[in-house]
Scaffold this motif. Sequence first.
Motif, mmCIF file in Angstrom:
data_model
loop_
_atom_site.group_PDB
_atom_site.id
_atom_site.type_symbol
_atom_site.label_atom_id
_atom_site.label_comp_id
_atom_site.label_asym_id
_atom_site.label_seq_id
_atom_site.Cartn_x
_atom_site.Cartn_y
_atom_site.Cartn_z
ATOM 1 N N LEU A 232 0.854 -1.186 0.000
ATOM 2 C CA LEU A 232 0.000 0.000 0.000
ATOM 3 C C LEU A 232 0.889 1.236 0.000
ATOM 4 N N VAL A 233 0.630 2.146 -0.920
ATOM 5 C CA VAL A 233 1.306 3.449 -0.926
ATOM 6 C C VAL A 233 0.233 4.524 -0.865
ATOM 7 N N LEU A 242 -5.968 12.800 4.382
ATOM 8 C CA LEU A 242 -5.406 11.582 4.958
ATOM 9 C C LEU A 242 -6.129 11.220 6.247
ATOM 10 N N LEU A 243 -6.398 12.218 7.060
ATOM 11 C CA LEU A 243 -7.093 12.002 8.327
ATOM 12 C C LEU A 243 -8.490 11.431 8.093
ATOM 13 N N LEU A 244 -9.144 11.871 7.048
ATOM 14 C CA LEU A 244 -10.486 11.371 6.740
ATOM 15 C C LEU A 244 -10.444 9.971 6.124
ATOM 16 N N THR A 245 -9.329 9.657 5.441
ATOM 17 C CA THR A 245 -9.216 8.359 4.769
ATOM 18 C C THR A 245 -8.916 7.233 5.742
ATOM 19 N N LEU A 246 -8.054 7.490 6.728
ATOM 20 C CA LEU A 246 -7.579 6.428 7.615
ATOM 21 C C LEU A 246 -8.694 5.649 8.326
ATOM 22 N N VAL A 260 -4.684 6.426 -2.790
ATOM 23 C CA VAL A 260 -4.411 5.093 -2.245
ATOM 24 C C VAL A 260 -4.049 4.163 -3.401
ATOM 25 N N HIS A 261 -2.868 3.561 -3.347
ATOM 26 C CA HIS A 261 -2.360 2.720 -4.430
ATOM 27 C C HIS A 261 -1.992 1.347 -3.870
#
Length: 305
Positions: A232-233, A242-246, A260-261
């Motif tokens: 994962l990168v 980023l805070l909302l994605t985690l 997100v890759h």
Amino acid sequence: MYTFIINPHSRSGKGLTIWHTVEAQLEQRQICYTAFFTKYQRQATTYVRELTSDGSSRVLVVLGGDGTLNEVINGICFPERVTLGYIPTGSSNDFARSFGIPNDPLRALEIILNPGRTVHMDVGTMSYEGKHRRFAVSAGIGFDAAICHEAVVSKWKRILNRIHLGKFTYAVIALHRLLLTSTCPFHIVLDDEKEVSFPKGWFAAVMNHPCEGGGFYFCPDARPDDGQLNVLVVSGLKAPALLLTLPFALFGKHTKFHGVHLFRCKKVSIHTASALPVHTDGEPVFLQRCFTASIEACPLKVIVS
């Protein structure tokens, strides 16, 4: 004959109490065993290296967290001669989560004493500066590794463990690290062929199991017995994004988000423009600018049910 490697300081010092509960069961059932207690970092590696150096068959049972487990697998000399059992007493317990090993120590012990199924688990290896470290769950560089580094000394780990919320340790520390971490150019080489660059990388996680950090399913399709690593990168996001994605990673629902890759490979080399924190199974490694991760030739037999 069972050999127990015990971290009495795991779960903020409750590891020893848990061991006494397990020990009482062993004595009551007249199970033959030996026990070794760790007193300092990497001591489990030394114990296990000495125990397995003769190539004899052994059942090693780890009572501790993912970090203790990491130390144990790094000491195994002849993995084909070892069967691994696990009684989870850590904060994150991602190894146990992946294999469905119960957190209740007596239930976990019952599985070890009466194994119904074993899995031949792939063992990852990280290579850097001429050194090698094995990992069972994951390895990584950047933001996620910085969280692991801070978790080693953080008061939040002790506080949350006391109130049985240890799995949120990494989430709490992540909020703090977000204020201190900036992006960095990443260059990834997959299986010595495919090259991908990310100008603003936050972190790269090399996963053997689906989750790390107390249940963040960074690579939900990862399997520890398929001969592959999942990578994962996360790159190109602003800090608020980023805070909302985690949080979505707690359910494995982040994989379609922008930035997100995901990749699959047998070998990955990761290069960063600046030296960044690195970890194996949450255990800190000194700041590095590059490392290579791959799967070892010999898997490890793990008791899972």
